[in-house]
Design an enzyme around this catalytic site. Sequence first.
Site, PDB file in Angstrom:
ATOM      1  N   TRP A 108       0.829  -1.209   0.000  1.00 39.83           N
ATOM      2  CA  TRP A 108       0.000   0.000   0.000  1.00 39.83           C
ATOM      3  C   TRP A 108       0.851   1.243   0.000  1.00 39.83           C
ATOM      4  O   TRP A 108       0.359   2.318  -0.271  1.00 39.83           O
ATOM      5  CB  TRP A 108      -1.022   0.001   1.145  1.00 39.83           C
ATOM      6  CG  TRP A 108      -0.573   0.591   2.449  1.00 39.83           C
ATOM      7  CD1 TRP A 108       0.161  -0.029   3.404  1.00 39.83           C
ATOM      8  CD2 TRP A 108      -0.862   1.903   2.961  1.00 39.83           C
ATOM      9  NE1 TRP A 108       0.370   0.804   4.470  1.00 39.83           N
ATOM     10  CE2 TRP A 108      -0.251   1.994   4.229  1.00 39.83           C
ATOM     11  CE3 TRP A 108      -1.568   3.005   2.479  1.00 39.83           C
ATOM     12  CZ2 TRP A 108      -0.316   3.156   5.013  1.00 39.83           C
ATOM     13  CZ3 TRP A 108      -1.622   4.155   3.266  1.00 39.83           C
ATOM     14  CH2 TRP A 108      -1.005   4.220   4.516  1.00 39.83           C
ATOM     15  N   SER A 159     -11.531  12.859  -5.096  1.00 41.71           N
ATOM     16  CA  SER A 159     -12.737  12.767  -4.282  1.00 41.71           C
ATOM     17  C   SER A 159     -12.494  13.308  -2.879  1.00 41.71           C
ATOM     18  O   SER A 159     -13.266  14.130  -2.366  1.00 41.71           O
ATOM     19  CB  SER A 159     -13.176  11.307  -4.219  1.00 41.71           C
ATOM     20  OG  SER A 159     -14.077  11.107  -3.182  1.00 41.71           O
ATOM     21  N   SER A 160     -11.401  12.883  -2.278  1.00 41.09           N
ATOM     22  CA  SER A 160     -11.134  13.318  -0.908  1.00 41.09           C
ATOM     23  C   SER A 160     -10.919  14.818  -0.835  1.00 41.09           C
ATOM     24  O   SER A 160     -11.413  15.486   0.074  1.00 41.09           O
ATOM     25  CB  SER A 160      -9.885  12.625  -0.363  1.00 41.09           C
ATOM     26  OG  SER A 160     -10.048  11.247  -0.429  1.00 41.09           O
ATOM     27  N   HIS A 207       1.678   9.741   7.156  1.00 47.91           N
ATOM     28  CA  HIS A 207       1.401   9.830   8.578  1.00 47.91           C
ATOM     29  C   HIS A 207       0.174  10.686   8.881  1.00 47.91           C
ATOM     30  O   HIS A 207      -0.698  10.231   9.620  1.00 47.91           O
ATOM     31  CB  HIS A 207       2.607  10.246   9.418  1.00 47.91           C
ATOM     32  CG  HIS A 207       2.251  10.084  10.853  1.00 47.91           C
ATOM     33  ND1 HIS A 207       2.330   8.880  11.492  1.00 47.91           N
ATOM     34  CD2 HIS A 207       1.665  10.925  11.712  1.00 47.91           C
ATOM     35  CE1 HIS A 207       1.818   9.003  12.705  1.00 47.91           C
ATOM     36  NE2 HIS A 207       1.413  10.245  12.863  1.00 47.91           N
ATOM     37  N   GLU A 217      -2.211  10.902   7.118  1.00 50.94           N
ATOM     38  CA  GLU A 217      -3.289  10.022   6.692  1.00 50.94           C
ATOM     39  C   GLU A 217      -3.783   9.131   7.840  1.00 50.94           C
ATOM     40  O   GLU A 217      -4.977   8.923   7.990  1.00 50.94           O
ATOM     41  CB  GLU A 217      -2.825   9.168   5.513  1.00 50.94           C
ATOM     42  CG  GLU A 217      -3.750   8.029   5.120  1.00 50.94           C
ATOM     43  CD  GLU A 217      -5.060   8.484   4.488  1.00 50.94           C
ATOM     44  OE1 GLU A 217      -5.137   9.659   4.071  1.00 50.94           O
ATOM     45  OE2 GLU A 217      -5.999   7.674   4.445  1.00 50.94           O
ATOM     46  N   SER A 258     -16.613  10.601  21.013  1.00 43.56           N
ATOM     47  CA  SER A 258     -16.812  11.775  21.861  1.00 43.56           C
ATOM     48  C   SER A 258     -18.275  12.208  21.888  1.00 43.56           C
ATOM     49  O   SER A 258     -18.671  12.998  22.738  1.00 43.56           O
ATOM     50  CB  SER A 258     -15.957  12.948  21.382  1.00 43.56           C
ATOM     51  OG  SER A 258     -14.605  12.593  21.374  1.00 43.56           O
ATOM     52  N   HIS A 260       8.539   6.274   9.907  1.00 40.92           N
ATOM     53  CA  HIS A 260       8.331   5.071   9.099  1.00 40.92           C
ATOM     54  C   HIS A 260       9.612   4.675   8.374  1.00 40.92           C
ATOM     55  O   HIS A 260       9.606   3.708   7.625  1.00 40.92           O
ATOM     56  CB  HIS A 260       7.227   5.305   8.078  1.00 40.92           C
ATOM     57  CG  HIS A 260       5.885   5.542   8.706  1.00 40.92           C
ATOM     58  ND1 HIS A 260       5.045   4.524   9.033  1.00 40.92           N
ATOM     59  CD2 HIS A 260       5.274   6.670   9.120  1.00 40.92           C
ATOM     60  CE1 HIS A 260       3.948   5.014   9.600  1.00 40.92           C
ATOM     61  NE2 HIS A 260       4.065   6.319   9.668  1.00 40.92           N
ATOM     62  N   THR A 273      -2.878  12.622  22.691  1.00 45.87           N
ATOM     63  CA  THR A 273      -3.732  11.442  22.575  1.00 45.87           C
ATOM     64  C   THR A 273      -4.113  10.912  23.946  1.00 45.87           C
ATOM     65  O   THR A 273      -5.258  10.519  24.191  1.00 45.87           O
ATOM     66  CB  THR A 273      -3.023  10.348  21.759  1.00 45.87           C
ATOM     67  OG1 THR A 273      -2.321  10.958  20.681  1.00 45.87           O
ATOM     68  CG2 THR A 273      -4.019   9.364  21.207  1.00 45.87           C
ATOM     69  N   LYS A 297      -6.863  12.753  25.477  1.00 47.82           N
ATOM     70  CA  LYS A 297      -8.175  12.316  24.990  1.00 47.82           C
ATOM     71  C   LYS A 297      -8.648  11.075  25.739  1.00 47.82           C
ATOM     72  O   LYS A 297      -9.776  10.996  26.214  1.00 47.82           O
ATOM     73  CB  LYS A 297      -8.112  12.025  23.496  1.00 47.82           C
ATOM     74  CG  LYS A 297      -8.171  13.273  22.648  1.00 47.82           C
ATOM     75  CD  LYS A 297      -8.362  12.899  21.195  1.00 47.82           C
ATOM     76  CE  LYS A 297      -8.633  14.120  20.351  1.00 47.82           C
ATOM     77  NZ  LYS A 297      -9.804  14.883  20.762  1.00 47.82           N
TER      78      LYS A 297
END
Lengths: 105, 639, 425, 257
Positions: B143, B173-174, B257, B259, B272, B307, B332, B335
């Site tokens: 990928w 599209s995105s 990343h 992504e 949430s 990566h 994070t 959260k």
Amino acid sequence: MAHDSAHASHEHEHPTWKTYKWVALWLTLITIVEVWAYYIPSFVASAAFVPSLLFMSAVKFVIVVMFYMHLKYDHKLFRALFTGPLIIAVATLLALMMLFRKFAD
Amino acid sequence: MATVAASPSYARPAASEKEGFMAWLTTTDHKKIGTLYLHTSLFFFIFGGLEAVLMRWQLMKPNQTIVTADQFNQLFTMHGTTMVFLAIMPLSAAFFNYLIPLQLGARDVAFPRLNAFSYWVYLLGGIFITLPILFWVAPDGGWFAYAPLSGRTYSPAINMDFWVLGIQILGISSLAAAFNFATTIINMRAPGMNLMRMPMFTWMSFVTQFLIILAFPVITIALVFLQFDRFFGTNFYQVSAGADPLLWQHLFWVFGHPEVYILILPAFGLVSEVLPTNSKKPLFGYGVMAYSGILIGFLGFGVWAHHMFSVGMGPVGDTVFSLTTMLIAIPTGVKIFNWIFTMWGGSIRFTAAMKFAIGLIALFTIGGISGITHSSPPSDLQQTDTYYIVAHFHYVLFGGAIMGIFSGIYHYFPKMYGRYMDERLGTWHFWLNFISMNLTFFPMHYSGLLGMPRRIYTYDTAQGWDTFNMLSTIGAFLLMPATLIFIWNFFKSKKGGEPAPANAWDAATLEWSIPSPPPEYNFAKIPVVHSRYPLWDLTHPERTKDVPHTDEGMRHTGEHDVVDMHIETERRTAKELGIPMPSSTIKPFWTALGIVVMFTGLLIMPHNKMAGLVGIFTGAAMLVGFLYAWLTTPLEEHH
Amino acid sequence: MTRKSPPRQLARIAWPAMLLLASAACGGNYPNSTFLPNTEFNRDVTSLWNTMLLWGTVVFVIVEVILIAAIVRYRRRPNSPEPEQVHGNTAMEITWTVLPLFILAIIAVPTVRNIWKYQGEAPADALQVQVIGHQWWWEFRYPQYKITTANELYIQANRAVRFELQTVDVIHSFWIPALGGKRDLVNNRTNILWFTPDSTGEQGFIGSCNEYCGSSHANMRFRAYTVNAANFESWAKHQAANAVYPPPAPVVPAAAAVPTSNIGAATQDPATVTPPAPAAPSTGYEFPREQLGAHLVPGTPLPASLKFNEALLANASAERGLQTYSRSACIGCHKIRGNPSSMGILGPDLTHIASRHTIAAGLFPNDAKHMAYWIKNAVTMKPGAKMQVFGIGEMDAVMKRPMTTQGGLTDEQIADVVAYLRTLK
Amino acid sequence: MRETDRSGRPIPTSVLSLGVPPLVTAHAHAAPAAHSGGHEEHHHYTTTGLDNRKIAIWAFIGSECMLFASLISTYLIYKGRSLVGPFPHTEWTNPQTGQVFKPILNIPVTSFSTFVLLMSSLAMVLALAAVQNKDNPLPANAGLGDRMLASSKLWLWATCILGAMFLACQAYEFTSFVHEGLTIKTNLFGSTFFTLTGFHGAHVTAGVIWLGTLLAIDYKRGLGPKDALNVDLAALYWHFVDVIWIAIFTLLYLIPD
Ligand code: HEA
Ligand code: HEA
Ligand code: CUA
Ligand SMILES: [Cu+2]
């Protein structure tokens, strides 16, 4: 910014021909200086060359964005929409340059 | 609140104009488009899941021959691509579409036809990139398609062409959707809803749109280079011309990343919404939740090279990227703890949605912690490209994104269809999913740390990996019935579920103040919002007495259909109410098709120049023609 | 919602299963574990890992304990009171911002230290090995010893080894899990990896390619043997010498002085090949077969579709094999120092092929049978293999037609070639 | 400018992300034309009071920053890494043929085209001002200068022509490079150079076509203050493309290896 105060009309309205004219003049002048600098071999060889060119082009960039794109006068939302991405873009570019050892020499 | 019958009494005006299939093909209604996204992406989730099951079957025991090497390589490439681009992103988009306007108090998105266009490009692009696997000619470069393997020299066949072009189509599209939703959120909030009153899902979606806006151009350029290399003989990744293959890796991960946060933030947003509602408590630390989302997004642009710890970046690069990566644990973690303390002291109702939300907290934490273990380069050198990484990212993707999305589906199903999903089946789905998910992915930590590389179609006996692979495969097999329970529940409940009232879960936000399913115009009168929890202001004033209330909103409007926050009971059609709605149109579909035809033409070019050119020009003509027609037609009909 | 949900029964089974899994990981035989204390690198990483595991577990336990406590304590009961409305708590939120920072600092310090430690220079007396990645096999060169070999790596116990990593086609990644971290082989770059196997004794290890590199990425394995200094020297000396056929008599004194670069022009008529003197010593150290652990013995099954008359192997002639080999396409891809016609560089160096324990990058044991199948149809044996198919009647993937007598080999001929290759100790 | 009509919601501009901007943006302006025919404009409420399309185009420009940052990064990363010539700033002798390639960049021509593009931005900004001020009557004593300043057609033409001149310079540059032996396939410099400047050129082309449609509307029914937003969108895009060129000119042309 050295010169915007001199030429920007500080009224709250839109800039006018007078401002635009000065901006165009500055753009032309800076471009002339840039190209001129390119043709002075001793200056090209000096350490000041690249920084000064980058500075001049940054000035041109900023005045077009501020005056022609009205970012100086427009809603502050647009400033955020533009500068945020610009900062990330420039930071990414610089980081990539470093990762590929472009500043090593 | 009174229970309202499931089928609302208002007529469906669109149905009278265009029937059935055509109504879907021409819709510009964000809710219908959301529904289309949801079904399509669930289909692709199952498709990608079946690819995974096939892989797991092959890896059940050493030296098996269920599929060939080349088939396996196509399977993992398409599994990753499908799950990332065709399942999770569009599942999130389904919620963007359905929920953002409802949560904002808007009647539609900023650009309804562009929205339809985004969907059609996604669908057609999805078909474009998925079809080849049915003939075993699918992309096979992984990928992340590292150059130079993905270039023409080492992948001469058509396989990677599908990928290079397909991902570009999906990027269109995105991006189109991201501009649309960013504008919607900035500019279409109900009066009084300032940024700090936006529902958390909308907040996280807002951040996501900017991640897309900034990350997708980078992959677009990386793909353009690859496309030029493959089709026009340029040298971007041509090592014989002196190219540096790390260029691709850097560009890919500068996109890649962010992504992964594009994949997780909407899920974070969904839970949430679910957690406070089912705990009868407001979100703990709303402001910090919003800021941590922004911070995750921002930091996400400064960590990509984690990566690439094994490519030999040098100690400075390794150090910098290691430290920035570790920092992400902080927002994070904030959260995670804020979610838990949202529940703490609450009155927790364990709906299926709630179970999945809690599942996300529990499982994402595991994936996050393993993420931290490979943010340490020396350690990562023993882990990268092993099954340990596969374990990490499935815990965050399956345990995080998929769990959050399931939570969202159970939670918002009553809003979408006016019926509840079956809670008992939901509970079965949750537990079976939870257990088999752990059974599948937990052993991968072991096989990875015990030296098993990823992306191998086979492995030898006596390497010490057999048990773990067997367990993983059993888990993957069990995920099939788990998912089937969900699918069954989904379709059964759509038809015969228990009818749900407008405010199905006693929630706090605008989308629950209108009938379920919402009428085409969403809000007959746009509500003026006075606090972060507008609906609780009406239903549970005692819960919101501590939150700041203002009525600044009223001052700016002066529109005839804006009224104070209320529970909407209007049942007449838009036509009857004189609300202008975007008219349905097929042009976005044809425009999207034009794009795909154009790319198909390019795909054919190397094999048949004439046919290729015909495709390109036909596609371009369709694109221009239908776009022209689209843009010259007014958005709304005037009543 | 107070009804007991049946799926919770499932959960009860799940936790013991997890524990079982954990204990399985502690027992068992894991030859490729990344935590084997064979090098300083692995020991440092293990201790780094232990720090992270410890703190990760702490974080995990804290999170899950509060989570479960919240679930249990605050489940809604028929008479649950309306909860107190709390919108946040700055002190608490600062706490869980700052505490992770401390934990991260604890991880960051050894991380950064180790980053710098292992990217420094290798000791000057390190054994130098050039690793060259090919789709899908490994070439190893020892510039200090003038050796070129493939897929089996001899290194010295207790001597630092420094790998220079390069690739000829796509990106690969070099990894011996039990010895140290992996590094990618990136085009137009040379990466360095070094470590000292200081507590291995004489052992064999599995290595693998870890960057996806195409069809047979999974089949790009190798073996690494750590051997003592004397054995290494013996192996190296033997490998550096030319291989010859017929093998010279065991006692040939002048052997040590074998020049390695006297192969001369390859234009010699293959039919008249005569073994050049001086010959190599016929024995050199070889990692003992008996000492190969189970994980080092390839278990790849032979493809069912491929048939070879194995009886032919018994009375094949190495003499004829030499002639056949030297007249076949083999010489265009393989090099056998000592056989002046065989000058190819596309495939592995076969000079001492018979001294290796595996062929085809660790896929098959190196015996006559597997070699015969391999020569007959390498592509069936190993997907995508870049070696031509030779068996007459076998499908040639490149030419897209079955092999004919034109360039193809009969089973007899293959058996002969195998016999010849088997002599190249 | 804030008073602009907030009616139309179709967003042609964001379709720019297609990478085929010329075809797409061209017809952005016919929509309002059709709209004003009906003269039944709804004033949809927006949170900021700004038009959706203006927000979208700024978001789009933000996105484009990343697009060009990627392109420029690539150019700079590969700078000086080509294995064979011709090179941008230095001479190269082909070791096989002995043929000598001069430094390929033509600074005088590009300086000129840079100047042209900068001036087109001036013309653009004047066109916008003229459209915005259409309804303000010229003073009785208006001289030629004032009358010129009030002509949106003049400045739109000027912008288009200057843009086209820039493209002509680029076409000349590309063909002469190919003539001198540099194509997109020749070396890393060729690939990165043609792709980066080509992307920029495609953006300029898109802009010229977009402006052309504005001009067509101006001739058909006259652009007035109610069209100011549409002109503004085109102007923002145009200036952005200009600003990118400012960076490209310095980084590619003026700073040698
Ligand atoms: C949803 C997607 C998602 C998310 C959210 C994350 C989150 C994180 N990821 Fe993950 N990652 C992927 C998807 C994701 N990742 C994918 C798909 C890959 C593989 C791509 C491929 O190769 O194919 C990958 C690969 C990957 C790598 C590369 C590994 C390699 O190939 O060698 C690394 C390395 O640093 C990494 C790190 C992290 C970190 C540090 C986080 C952090 O954001 C996690 C932060 C969260 C927590 C830490 C838990 C909660 C925090 C607390 C409870 C506070 C206290 C905690 C501590 C003090 C530790 N990830
Ligand atoms: C969101 C992302 C996502 C999700 C949800 C999953 C889900 C799963 N993944 Fe995923 N995976 C990735 C993203 C994801 N994966 C990525 C990015 C990679 C890297 C690719 C690469 O290396 O290039 C990867 C790689 C990857 C590998 C490694 C391949 C390799 O390196 O060789 C494996 C191996 O076990 C695997 C397994 C699974 C399994 C078993 C599931 C399961 O959870 C799937 C569960 C779903 C189902 C089981 C479907 C349900 C089916 C039915 C209900 C049947 C219905 C039947 C009919 C209608 C007839 N994945
Ligand atoms: Cu070589 Cu994977
Ligand atoms: Cu990452």
